[in-house]
Design a protein around this motif. Structure first.
Motif, PDB file in Angstrom:
ATOM      1  N   LYS A 180      12.239 -13.054  23.852  1.00 52.94           N
ATOM      2  CA  LYS A 180      13.010 -13.200  25.089  1.00 52.94           C
ATOM      3  C   LYS A 180      14.368 -13.833  24.812  1.00 52.94           C
ATOM      4  O   LYS A 180      15.359 -13.495  25.457  1.00 52.94           O
ATOM      5  CB  LYS A 180      12.231 -14.033  26.109  1.00 52.94           C
ATOM      6  N   PHE A 181      14.428 -14.731  23.843  1.00 53.70           N
ATOM      7  CA  PHE A 181      15.707 -15.346  23.504  1.00 53.70           C
ATOM      8  C   PHE A 181      16.662 -14.308  22.916  1.00 53.70           C
ATOM      9  O   PHE A 181      17.845 -14.319  23.225  1.00 53.70           O
ATOM     10  CB  PHE A 181      15.507 -16.502  22.520  1.00 53.70           C
ATOM     11  N   ARG A 182      16.148 -13.412  22.076  1.00 52.45           N
ATOM     12  CA  ARG A 182      16.997 -12.339  21.514  1.00 52.45           C
ATOM     13  C   ARG A 182      17.565 -11.460  22.628  1.00 52.45           C
ATOM     14  O   ARG A 182      18.741 -11.071  22.585  1.00 52.45           O
ATOM     15  CB  ARG A 182      16.189 -11.498  20.531  1.00 52.45           C
ATOM     16  N   VAL A 183      16.720 -11.129  23.624  1.00 49.65           N
ATOM     17  CA  VAL A 183      17.187 -10.316  24.753  1.00 49.65           C
ATOM     18  C   VAL A 183      18.263 -11.072  25.536  1.00 49.65           C
ATOM     19  O   VAL A 183      19.305 -10.510  25.879  1.00 49.65           O
ATOM     20  CB  VAL A 183      15.990  -9.935  25.673  1.00 49.65           C
ATOM     21  N   LEU A 184      18.017 -12.360  25.819  1.00 52.38           N
ATOM     22  CA  LEU A 184      18.988 -13.187  26.532  1.00 52.38           C
ATOM     23  C   LEU A 184      20.319 -13.239  25.781  1.00 52.38           C
ATOM     24  O   LEU A 184      21.388 -13.052  26.362  1.00 52.38           O
ATOM     25  CB  LEU A 184      18.439 -14.610  26.731  1.00 52.38           C
ATOM     26  N   LEU A 185      20.261 -13.476  24.493  1.00 55.46           N
ATOM     27  CA  LEU A 185      21.472 -13.566  23.679  1.00 55.46           C
ATOM     28  C   LEU A 185      22.232 -12.242  23.675  1.00 55.46           C
ATOM     29  O   LEU A 185      23.463 -12.216  23.832  1.00 55.46           O
ATOM     30  CB  LEU A 185      21.110 -13.991  22.248  1.00 55.46           C
ATOM     31  N   ALA A 186      21.515 -11.124  23.541  1.00 50.94           N
ATOM     32  CA  ALA A 186      22.161  -9.805  23.540  1.00 50.94           C
ATOM     33  C   ALA A 186      22.845  -9.531  24.878  1.00 50.94           C
ATOM     34  O   ALA A 186      23.980  -9.037  24.923  1.00 50.94           O
ATOM     35  CB  ALA A 186      21.138  -8.719  23.229  1.00 50.94           C
ATOM     36  N   GLU A 187      22.180  -9.890  25.982  1.00 54.04           N
ATOM     37  CA  GLU A 187      22.762  -9.650  27.307  1.00 54.04           C
ATOM     38  C   GLU A 187      23.962 -10.555  27.567  1.00 54.04           C
ATOM     39  O   GLU A 187      24.935 -10.141  28.198  1.00 54.04           O
ATOM     40  CB  GLU A 187      21.700  -9.809  28.392  1.00 54.04           C
ATOM     41  N   LEU A 188      23.898 -11.786  27.086  1.00 58.15           N
ATOM     42  CA  LEU A 188      25.049 -12.679  27.234  1.00 58.15           C
ATOM     43  C   LEU A 188      26.247 -12.184  26.428  1.00 58.15           C
ATOM     44  O   LEU A 188      27.392 -12.277  26.878  1.00 58.15           O
ATOM     45  CB  LEU A 188      24.684 -14.107  26.818  1.00 58.15           C
ATOM     46  N   LYS A 189      25.981 -11.628  25.248  1.00 56.29           N
ATOM     47  CA  LYS A 189      27.074 -11.060  24.440  1.00 56.29           C
ATOM     48  C   LYS A 189      27.689  -9.848  25.128  1.00 56.29           C
ATOM     49  O   LYS A 189      28.912  -9.659  25.095  1.00 56.29           O
ATOM     50  CB  LYS A 189      26.569 -10.694  23.045  1.00 56.29           C
ATOM     51  N   GLN A 190      26.853  -9.027  25.773  1.00 52.06           N
ATOM     52  CA  GLN A 190      27.367  -7.872  26.512  1.00 52.06           C
ATOM     53  C   GLN A 190      28.242  -8.331  27.683  1.00 52.06           C
ATOM     54  O   GLN A 190      29.328  -7.779  27.920  1.00 52.06           O
ATOM     55  CB  GLN A 190      26.220  -7.027  27.070  1.00 52.06           C
ATOM     56  N   ALA A 191      27.780  -9.355  28.407  1.00 58.79           N
ATOM     57  CA  ALA A 191      28.543  -9.886  29.538  1.00 58.79           C
ATOM     58  C   ALA A 191      29.880 -10.443  29.070  1.00 58.79           C
ATOM     59  O   ALA A 191      30.919 -10.230  29.698  1.00 58.79           O
ATOM     60  CB  ALA A 191      27.732 -10.952  30.268  1.00 58.79           C
ATOM     61  N   GLN A 192      29.867 -11.146  27.927  1.00 59.43           N
ATOM     62  CA  GLN A 192      31.117 -11.715  27.392  1.00 59.43           C
ATOM     63  C   GLN A 192      32.075 -10.608  26.975  1.00 59.43           C
ATOM     64  O   GLN A 192      33.280 -10.702  27.217  1.00 59.43           O
ATOM     65  CB  GLN A 192      30.807 -12.638  26.212  1.00 59.43           C
ATOM     66  N   ALA A 193      31.542  -9.554  26.371  1.00 63.30           N
ATOM     67  CA  ALA A 193      32.404  -8.424  25.976  1.00 63.30           C
ATOM     68  C   ALA A 193      33.047  -7.771  27.203  1.00 63.30           C
ATOM     69  O   ALA A 193      34.234  -7.421  27.177  1.00 63.30           O
ATOM     70  CB  ALA A 193      31.591  -7.404  25.184  1.00 63.30           C
ATOM     71  N   LEU A 194      32.285  -7.614  28.278  1.00 63.93           N
ATOM     72  CA  LEU A 194      32.824  -7.031  29.508  1.00 63.93           C
ATOM     73  C   LEU A 194      33.912  -7.937  30.104  1.00 63.93           C
ATOM     74  O   LEU A 194      34.957  -7.457  30.546  1.00 63.93           O
ATOM     75  CB  LEU A 194      31.713  -6.847  30.546  1.00 63.93           C
ATOM     76  N   MET A 195      33.664  -9.242  30.107  1.00 59.62           N
ATOM     77  CA  MET A 195      34.655 -10.166  30.657  1.00 59.62           C
ATOM     78  C   MET A 195      35.916 -10.186  29.795  1.00 59.62           C
ATOM     79  O   MET A 195      37.032 -10.253  30.323  1.00 59.62           O
ATOM     80  CB  MET A 195      34.049 -11.574  30.767  1.00 59.62           C
TER      81      MET A 195
END
Length: 199
Positions: A180-195
């Motif tokens: 779950k931490f890997r999924v959280l980290l991947a999604e946070l990286k995607q959000a940061q890339a979009l921002m």
């Protein structure tokens, strides 16, 4: 009738109802109350006792005093949000029934703090809370009393969150498995890339 300080919409009924309460207070005292409300809107502290003293001669009840503070806060913040100049605001308040001296006193206070009020509102816009810090810890369980071999890492996260409106901080702890931490980290990286792509 539409008003610029209301975002080119009709004036809310509760604001119309409180205009008569504002008219009961002298224009000088209304300007002093505006200064207290503006201080509160800009992040300072409002001196409620001082406002009670200023409204004592108008014989306002406690509810009326609170309504006065609320309506002034609405008028001043809404006018700043919609970029209304002080002359237009004065004209619109007079159309709603506020006496000319009251409207001009209120608008002088507004004009003095308009740019700082807009900056303050812009800084608080779309911010319910802010992330202060993140603390983390990884526990790796080798075995337990129930299972011989576990070999399961557990990630403990503690987010320190600052409330944007009250200024208070709170710790929000959570524990997640490695997957779950890997999924959280991947999604946070995607959000940061979009921002980053938007800025």
């Amino acid at each position: 009738m539409r008003f610029r300080f209301c975002g080119d919409l009709d004036c809310p009924d509760w604001v119309l109802a409180e205009i008569s309460t504002l008219a009961k207070i002298s224009s000088v005292k209304l300007k002093l109350i505006c200064a207290q409300v503006l201080r509160d809107l800009l992040g300072g502290s409002m001196e409620y006792e001082k406002i009670l003293k200023l409204t004592s001669d108008a014989k306002l009840e406690s509810g009326d005093v609170k309504a006065t503070i609320a309506v002034l806060g609405f008028i001043l913040s809404s006018a700043a949000k919609h970029g209304v100049d002080s002359e237009s605001l004065s004209s619109e308040l007079q159309q709603l029934g506020l006496p000319k001296e009251h409207a001009s006193g209120l608008c002088r206070s507004y004009e003095e703090k308009q740019s700082s009020l807009q900056d303050s509102l812009r800084a608080a816009s779309l911010r319910l809370s802010q992330l202060g810090s993140v603390c983390w810890r990884v526990d790796y369980t080798l075995s337990s009393s129930e299972l011989q071999e576990v070999h399961e890492p557990l990630v403990h996260l503690t987010f320190t969150v600052r409330d944007g409106q009250r200024g208070s901080t709170a710790a929000v702890p959570m524990a997640v498995s490695a997957d779950k931490f890997r999924v959280l980290l991947a999604e946070l990286k995607q959000a940061q890339a979009l921002m980053n792509a938007l800025s």
